[in-house]
Design a protein around this motif. Structure first.
Motif, PDB file in Angstrom:
ATOM      1  N   PRO A  57       0.990  -0.986  -0.003  1.00  0.00           N
ATOM      2  CA  PRO A  57      -0.081  -0.104   0.196  1.00  0.00           C
ATOM      3  C   PRO A  57       0.859   1.419   0.012  1.00  0.00           C
ATOM      4  O   PRO A  57       1.942   1.343   0.461  1.00  0.00           O
ATOM      5  N   LEU A  58       0.318   2.121  -0.704  1.00  0.00           N
ATOM      6  CA  LEU A  58       0.945   3.540  -0.785  1.00  0.00           C
ATOM      7  C   LEU A  58       1.200   4.285   0.692  1.00  0.00           C
ATOM      8  O   LEU A  58       0.060   3.968   1.343  1.00  0.00           O
ATOM      9  N   PRO A  59       2.182   4.624   1.255  1.00  0.00           N
ATOM     10  CA  PRO A  59       2.227   5.306   2.570  1.00  0.00           C
ATOM     11  C   PRO A  59       1.169   6.539   2.591  1.00  0.00           C
ATOM     12  O   PRO A  59       1.203   7.228   1.696  1.00  0.00           O
ATOM     13  N   SER A  60       0.664   6.517   4.068  1.00  0.00           N
ATOM     14  CA  SER A  60      -0.486   7.571   4.088  1.00  0.00           C
ATOM     15  C   SER A  60      -0.201   7.858   5.609  1.00  0.00           C
ATOM     16  O   SER A  60      -0.256   6.778   6.459  1.00  0.00           O
ATOM     17  N   LEU A  61      -0.780   9.112   5.924  1.00  0.00           N
ATOM     18  CA  LEU A  61      -0.871   9.276   7.468  1.00  0.00           C
ATOM     19  C   LEU A  61      -2.402   9.228   7.887  1.00  0.00           C
ATOM     20  O   LEU A  61      -2.538   9.295   9.394  1.00  0.00           O
ATOM     21  N   ALA A  62      -3.032   8.858   7.212  1.00  0.00           N
ATOM     22  CA  ALA A  62      -4.418   8.804   7.438  1.00  0.00           C
ATOM     23  C   ALA A  62      -4.721   8.073   8.715  1.00  0.00           C
ATOM     24  O   ALA A  62      -5.621   8.539   9.714  1.00  0.00           O
ATOM     25  N   PRO A  63      -4.220   6.514   8.748  1.00  0.00           N
ATOM     26  CA  PRO A  63      -4.406   5.712   9.758  1.00  0.00           C
ATOM     27  C   PRO A  63      -3.826   6.430  11.271  1.00  0.00           C
ATOM     28  O   PRO A  63      -4.777   6.424  12.237  1.00  0.00           O
ATOM     29  N   MET A  64      -2.675   6.897  11.253  1.00  0.00           N
ATOM     30  CA  MET A  64      -2.410   7.604  12.390  1.00  0.00           C
ATOM     31  C   MET A  64      -3.463   8.868  12.799  1.00  0.00           C
ATOM     32  O   MET A  64      -3.656   9.030  13.964  1.00  0.00           O
ATOM     33  N   LEU A  65      -3.777   9.641  11.840  1.00  0.00           N
ATOM     34  CA  LEU A  65      -4.388  10.964  12.018  1.00  0.00           C
ATOM     35  C   LEU A  65      -5.714  10.454  12.641  1.00  0.00           C
ATOM     36  O   LEU A  65      -6.419  11.034  13.503  1.00  0.00           O
ATOM     37  N   GLU A  66      -6.446   9.262  12.247  1.00  0.00           N
ATOM     38  CA  GLU A  66      -7.764   8.931  12.720  1.00  0.00           C
ATOM     39  C   GLU A  66      -7.768   8.974  14.239  1.00  0.00           C
ATOM     40  O   GLU A  66      -8.604   8.737  14.967  1.00  0.00           O
ATOM     41  N   ARG A  67      -6.513   8.326  14.564  1.00  0.00           N
ATOM     42  CA  ARG A  67      -6.347   8.166  16.126  1.00  0.00           C
ATOM     43  C   ARG A  67      -6.006   9.548  16.873  1.00  0.00           C
ATOM     44  O   ARG A  67      -6.210   9.716  17.923  1.00  0.00           O
ATOM     45  N   VAL A  68      -5.314  10.477  16.071  1.00  0.00           N
ATOM     46  CA  VAL A  68      -4.713  11.722  16.596  1.00  0.00           C
ATOM     47  C   VAL A  68      -6.113  12.697  16.802  1.00  0.00           C
ATOM     48  O   VAL A  68      -6.121  13.333  17.735  1.00  0.00           O
ATOM     49  N   ASN A 240       4.625  12.950  16.390  1.00  0.00           N
ATOM     50  CA  ASN A 240       5.279  12.374  15.686  1.00  0.00           C
ATOM     51  C   ASN A 240       4.810  11.194  14.668  1.00  0.00           C
ATOM     52  O   ASN A 240       3.259  11.125  14.667  1.00  0.00           O
ATOM     53  N   LEU A 241       5.204  10.478  13.928  1.00  0.00           N
ATOM     54  CA  LEU A 241       4.566   9.607  13.005  1.00  0.00           C
ATOM     55  C   LEU A 241       4.054   8.438  13.600  1.00  0.00           C
ATOM     56  O   LEU A 241       3.197   7.516  13.025  1.00  0.00           O
ATOM     57  N   ARG A 242       4.220   8.041  14.938  1.00  0.00           N
ATOM     58  CA  ARG A 242       3.542   7.025  15.513  1.00  0.00           C
ATOM     59  C   ARG A 242       2.143   7.751  16.197  1.00  0.00           C
ATOM     60  O   ARG A 242       1.582   6.987  16.999  1.00  0.00           O
ATOM     61  N   GLY A 243       1.913   9.007  16.130  1.00  0.00           N
ATOM     62  CA  GLY A 243       0.850   9.759  16.704  1.00  0.00           C
ATOM     63  C   GLY A 243       0.900   9.892  18.309  1.00  0.00           C
ATOM     64  O   GLY A 243      -0.019   9.989  18.982  1.00  0.00           O
ATOM     65  N   GLU A 244       2.525  10.096  18.573  1.00  0.00           N
ATOM     66  CA  GLU A 244       2.281  10.464  19.958  1.00  0.00           C
ATOM     67  C   GLU A 244       2.760  12.010  19.949  1.00  0.00           C
ATOM     68  O   GLU A 244       3.314  12.656  19.211  1.00  0.00           O
ATOM     69  N   LEU A 245       2.264  12.576  21.180  1.00  0.00           N
ATOM     70  CA  LEU A 245       2.501  13.991  21.423  1.00  0.00           C
ATOM     71  C   LEU A 245       3.924  14.425  21.593  1.00  0.00           C
ATOM     72  O   LEU A 245       4.400  14.002  22.630  1.00  0.00           O
ATOM     73  N   ILE A 246       4.457  15.268  20.856  1.00  0.00           N
ATOM     74  CA  ILE A 246       5.890  15.545  21.139  1.00  0.00           C
ATOM     75  C   ILE A 246       5.920  16.959  21.407  1.00  0.00           C
ATOM     76  O   ILE A 246       6.996  17.647  21.838  1.00  0.00           O
ATOM     77  N   GLY A 247       4.934  17.869  21.014  1.00  0.00           N
ATOM     78  CA  GLY A 247       5.093  19.387  21.557  1.00  0.00           C
ATOM     79  C   GLY A 247       3.557  20.085  21.479  1.00  0.00           C
ATOM     80  O   GLY A 247       2.732  19.375  20.908  1.00  0.00           O
TER      81      GLY A 247
END
Length: 475
Positions: A57-68, A240-247
């Motif tokens: 699959p093409l890379p996408s931020l959508a799955p991470m953003l669905e959690r964030v 970050n790309l894991r969906g963790e708050l860094i700032g």
């Protein structure tokens, strides 16, 4: 004449180039990948990026953003600002003793920002202090459309962090990452409410770490990013790309007031510690070395035998201060604290304001051209109080210690460094010194905090303004 051909948007070409970078390499060695045949044979109306290439699959931020995104909220505030018809109304003594009714015209000022849910069980939301400063009403709009009234928990102007609370169920919180693990070049995503448009996502990289020197900011240790941060993003999440708050997004660099491609965020580790203290104590405890220092210019450098711009020289050591107990002396050149380089007075004050109290910290000093290591334990001192954290009737007031020139003349109390919102409407002004609350004399910030901790039914302030005393009842 050549007929005009329809042109695809530049963005489409960019995506195609990014998605099919493998094509040139595949043709170069004479092999055509399997998906190429189906793409060439596809009808014109179906042209576009496939869902996958070679089964990947093409890379996408959508799955991470669905959690964030459910954890990022919109923050709306309203402040009632008085517009008086006569300057005489600004004098509380005049109003009180001459019976002039306090009936100012008011206008409502509204502002917007963002926030991040960090504790779903308790409904705790972190945002910026400047987002809610002076607000009479705070409302939170969740990603699911619910709008809730928020309660102020506490705020810290020094780091521009504030905490509010909402009584809601089914909240989603963001996990906090360890910001110290960040590296320049790491990919990051900013989520917030720019210009009141609603939730918006931008992406970029970490451009720099440990940034300071921004005009108008307090204690500074910012993450710099090129992810677009615009007005209204303040208080939003940098993840970050894991969906963790860094700032916590807090500022932009701009000459015009709009985004200029340089954004700044407060590290999550710092925000977490400030939030903990605000929730537990209602105020952030900070320590002080108890010294006075000055920058080292060329002439002073030659006298001390050091390089200009490297370190600060100690000009006074307070009696029984943390520095005195560690053996620091006048003439010492401080070059580092807790592993952080000190080159200017601003560096030292910034480090000092962010260091933990009641912990032994290494301090590097030059004395007689020799480097020495001292161990200093900062003791908590009270350097500021917010009226919102003390009593709702003092909302919008910011108290600091009385300037030394007043203390030298025997004047004690708590100085007002800013007044807005409810405190300003009652007649409190910047520069006032609170010398008494009801019948209790105020010696310092601790005394002000203690007398208001009892939640008195009435709060009547005696203030020194210029050379005169006034009575300011807080309704």
């Amino acid at each position: 004449m050549t007929a005009n051909r329809p042109r695809l948007p530049t963005l489409v070409f960019a995506l195609v180039a990014a998605g099919f970078g493998w094509l040139g390499a595949a043709l170069h060695d004479g092999r055509a990948p399997a998906p190429l045949q189906s793409l060439v044979a596809a009808p014109a109306h179906a042209a576009g990026l496939p869902a996958s290439i070679d089964g990947q699959p093409l890379p996408s931020l959508a799955p991470m953003l669905e959690r964030v995104m459910p954890a990022v909220v919109n923050v709306y505030t309203a402040s009632r600002v008085q517009v008086r018809q006569s300057p005489m109304f600004d004098d509380p003594f005049f109003r009180h003793f001459f019976g002039i009714p306090d009936m100012p015209r008011e206008r409502i000022e509204r502002s917007l920002g963002s926030g991040v849910i960090v504790d779903a069980a308790r409904g705790l939301i972190v945002t910026n202090h400047h987002v809610i400063e002076g607000a009479d009403d705070i409302s939170i709009t969740l990603a699911d459309g619910r709008t809730l009234t928020a309660e102020r928990v506490g705020a810290d102007p020094g780091t521009d962090i504030a905490v509010v609370k909402v009584p809601a169920e089914n909240l989603t919180a963001l996990p906090l990452a360890v910001s110290d693990e960040l590296r320049v070049g790491d990919f990051v995503v900013a989520v917030g409410n720019p210009f009141g448009l609603g939730q918006t996502v931008t992406s970029g990289i970490v451009s720099a770490l440990g940034r300071s020197g921004l005009r108008g900011a307090g204690y500074q240790n910012f993450i710099q990013t090129d992810a677009s941060i615009n007005p209204g993003n303040s208080g939003g999440a940098l993840v970050n790309l894991r969906g963790e708050l860094i700032g916590i997004n807090t500022a932009i660099y701009s000459r015009s007031g709009d985004s200029a491609g340089i954004g700044f965020a407060i590290p999550a580790t710092l925000a977490r510690e400030v939030m903990r203290q605000l929730v537990e104590h209602g105020v952030v405890q900070r320590g002080s070395l108890g010294i006075e220092v000055q920058d080292i210019d060329e002439s002073l450098a030659s006298t001390l035998g050091v390089r200009a711009g490297r370190g600060v020289v100690v000009t006074r050591v307070g009696a029984d201060s943390a520095a005195a107990r560690a053996g620091m002396q006048v003439g010492d050149v401080i070059t580092g604290v807790d592993g952080q380089a000190v080159n200017t007075v601003r560096d030292l004050r910034n480090i000092e304001g962010l260091l933990p109290v009641q912990q032994d910290l290494p301090v590097s000093v030059l004395r007689d051209t020799r480097t020495r290591q001292l161990r200093v334990r900062l003791v908590a001192t009270l350097s500021e109080l917010l009226g919102d954290n003390l009593d709702a009737r003092l909302g919008g007031a910011h108290f600091v210690p009385v300037p030394q020139q007043y203390v030298a003349n025997g004047i004690t109390g708590a100085a007002v460094s800013a007044a807005s919102g409810r405190a300003a409407r009652a007649g409190l002004r910047r520069g006032d010194i609170v010398v008494r609350v009801n019948d209790t004399e105020i010696a310092d910030l601790e005394a002000l905090r203690d007398v208001l901790a009892g939640k008195p039914p009435l709060v009547n302030l005696t203030i020194l303004r210029g050379n005169r005393l006034y009575q300011v009842p807080m309704p």
